[in-house]
Design an enzyme around this catalytic site. Structure first.
Site, mmCIF file in Angstrom:
data_model
loop_
_atom_site.group_PDB
_atom_site.id
_atom_site.type_symbol
_atom_site.label_atom_id
_atom_site.label_comp_id
_atom_site.label_asym_id
_atom_site.label_seq_id
_atom_site.Cartn_x
_atom_site.Cartn_y
_atom_site.Cartn_z
ATOM 1 N N ALA A 53 0.751 -0.920 -0.112
ATOM 2 C CA ALA A 53 0.047 -0.087 -0.107
ATOM 3 C C ALA A 53 0.821 1.088 0.002
ATOM 4 O O ALA A 53 1.998 1.098 0.520
ATOM 5 C CB ALA A 53 -0.845 0.002 1.218
ATOM 6 N N THR A 54 0.386 2.423 -0.638
ATOM 7 C CA THR A 54 1.420 3.552 -0.925
ATOM 8 C C THR A 54 1.062 4.769 0.143
ATOM 9 O O THR A 54 0.745 4.607 1.233
ATOM 10 C CB THR A 54 1.512 3.693 -2.301
ATOM 11 O OG1 THR A 54 0.209 3.765 -2.884
ATOM 12 C CG2 THR A 54 2.217 2.449 -2.725
ATOM 13 N N THR A 55 0.478 5.716 -0.623
ATOM 14 C CA THR A 55 0.627 7.198 -0.099
ATOM 15 C C THR A 55 -0.611 7.630 0.575
ATOM 16 O O THR A 55 -1.911 7.494 0.418
ATOM 17 C CB THR A 55 0.775 8.171 -1.063
ATOM 18 O OG1 THR A 55 1.741 7.646 -2.040
ATOM 19 C CG2 THR A 55 1.325 9.560 -0.726
#
Lengths: 277, 288
Positions: A53-55
């Site tokens: 998962a990112t930002t």
């Protein structure tokens, strides 16, 4: 396997032992195999076995705090999910978002939600916002072994502080490091692969005391900037109608902005940035 | 050498029952009943900190009479059992029947195995989609469990209170009507010379499982909201009832395999409790 919760017999002693108000501590005694970070992992680097998962961004505003996350999860150069949700309410007045190994992160959020609710039910009162952040730090600390092997999770925690003397400072943000370090962030913060770009956008546009509505727009805009330069961060997906998740925590509790509203905000940002139309 | 006298098992059990019953009948009573908008708990309890009525899970509540340390222990065990079950399966897999079973086994084992039985009587209530779907379980000191539709009275003079409730109870009652019936029933015993007492808000601990709320349905009614509900039963619709008009239904509860996607703030805190404090300081409009 833990006994008691699906067998009809007398509740085991671990259920009736007085003392702890912590669900994690109870799990440690009753069913340690359900705890993240307690599993034996095979040797080697595991960073590519599961989606990432990112930002996530969080912005303190007047009367509360805004948290937003993009919708992409990646596995190496592949997009593992276009519509993953990475921002959740932790309890009635706080929010949590995660970056890193998605599976471990979502499990941690679920455990954290139960932890806060459990404390509230046993004690009859909620933890303070700092108390909640400390509980979360403990969970991250317990994941250090897995993190060293590539299954790292970094949360971002923000909430409305019911004990705050000044409403303007009631919205507070906490960031964490992989070793369980905990840092109170003053104005805004971002985590994940696109955080560099999101923070660069935020630091130019942030003004102290901005309204919740403006903070929501700013959050979506910073994610747009992150998606612009980071392949692992997803931008607004007009074709599929997938937009960032934006949540607020105020004195009234936590709210998720309706998709129509985030779509409108994303639309206006895209229109503003379109120079070749 | 000490002489071991023979006591028959019947005698031992009888003695224990009598001991437990005596302990329970000393305390003040608790009433649990269903009404149109959910399940209502009313306890005669002057303390605002030591509860006789509490939340177990989303749609499950707990009420008890007897020794505080003993039922508090059972309450915490119930919360642990429910949270563990909900965490390892799903929130919808937590139900009152399994909890009542666990309590029954535990109380039964304590009654037969330990020299002193628990001096408690407890009620596990689960609110359903309709009043007919509500489940009320009564558990006694010896581990007997009974499913009693409609209403339960526990504690000293439970029989007299039950009789009063039986006469007036109906599923279609509003919150105010149900509370009126409960306070009258509780007040019908213990007065000087058998006269009914009139109970005030400060003597009552009141909570509901709100049928129409998604997620966690338990909320306490206290402070100003309770005073208004107890006193002005004929006046304007109190705060607590307005909330019950919210159109949310259990079907609105998001069904997800992962973490909970929405958590409602405790609307009950309309009194002087901490979560309400900033609300009073901050009459700000929420984000749109």
């Amino acid at each position: 396997m833990a006994t008691g919760f699906d067998s009809p017999g007398r509740l085991p002693a671990v259920f009736t032992t007085p003392g702890s108000s912590s669900f994690t501590e109870f799990l440690t005694a009753a069913a340690p195999e359900l705890l993240p970070g307690r599993r034996v992992l095979p040797a080697g680097d595991l960073s590519d076995v599961a989606p990432h998962a990112t930002t996530i961004v969080a912005i303190a505003a007047d009367g509360g705090v805004v948290m937003a996350g993009d919708r992409r999860a990646t596995m190496g150069n592949m997009i593992a999910s276009r519509d993953i949700e990475k921002v959740y309410p932790a309890d009635a007045y706080s929010l949590i978002g995660i970056a890193g190994t998605a599976g471990v992160g979502l499990e941690m959020i679920k455990l954290f939600q139960v932890e806060l609710e459990h404390y509230e039910k046993i004690e009859g009162t909620s933890l303070t916002l700092d108390g909640k952040a400390n509980r979360l730090a403990t969970m991250i600390r317990n994941n250090l072994g897995a993190a060293m092997q590539g299954l790292a999770v970094i949360p971002l925690f923000a909430g409305f502080d019911l004990d705050a003397a000044d409403l303007g400072r009631a919205g507070r943000i906490f960031s964490f490091d992989i070793a369980g370090g905990i840092y109170a962030e003053k104005e805004f913060h971002a985590i994940g692969s696109g955080s560099l770009f999101a923070k660069a956008a935020l630091k130019k546009r942030y003004t102290p005391g901005l309204s919740l509505e403006d903070a929501a727009v700013l959050a979506v805009e910073s994610l747009y900037d992150a998606a612009d330069d980071d392949t692992a961060t997803g931008g607004p997906d007009i074709a599929r109608g997938i937009f960032p998740i934006v949540m607020t925590a105020t004195a009234e509790g936590t709210t998720r902005l309706a998709d129509a509203e985030t779509a409108r905000i994303a639309g206006s940002i895209i229109a503003e940035r379109s120079h070749h139309a | 050498m000490a002489m071991q006298f023979y006591a028959s098992p019947e005698q031992i059990m009888r003695d224990r029952s009598e001991y437990a019953r005596k302990g329970i009948s000393r305390g003040r009573s608790v009433v649990v009943l269903t009404y149109e908008g959910g399940v209502l708990f009313v306890a005669e309890n002057p303390s605002t900190a030591l509860h006789k009525v509490s939340e177990i899970y989303d749609r499950i509540g707990f009420a008890a009479v007897g020794r505080y340390n003993e039922f508090e222990n059972l309450r915490a065990a119930g919360v642990r059992m429910a949270d563990l079950r909900g965490y390892s399966y799903d929130r919808r897999d937590v139900n009152a029947r399994a909890l009542a079973n666990g309590y029954a086994q535990t109380l039964g084992a304590i009654f037969t195995e330990q020299s002193k039985p628990y001096e408690v009587e407890i009620c596990v209530a689960q609110v359903g989609a309709t009043p007919e779907g509500d489940e009320l379980y009564r558990l006694t000191y010896d581990g007997s469990v009974g499913d009693e539709p409609g209403f339960i009275a526990m504690g000293g003079s439970a029989e007299a209170i039950s009789t009063k409730l039986r006469q007036g109870h109906k599923h279609t009652a509003t919150l105010a009507e149900a509370l009126k019936l409960a306070t009258e029933a509780l007040g019908s015993v213990g007065g000087d010379g058998g006269k009914p007492r009139s109970l005030t808000a400060s003597q009552l601990e009141v909570a509901v499982l709100d049928r129409r709320r998604p997620g966690r349905t338990f909320r306490r009614i206290r402070g100003a909201a309770l005073a208004q509900l107890v006193a002005g039963q004929s006046g304007s619709a109190p705060e607590a009832e307005k909330e019950a008009d919210k159109p949310a239904t259990p079907a609105d509860t998001p069904m997800t395999a992962g973490p909970a996607t929405s958590i409602e703030p405790p609307l009950s805190e309309v009194d002087t409790q901490p979560p309400a404090a900033p609300k009073k300081r901050a009459p700000k409009p929420p984000a749109e």
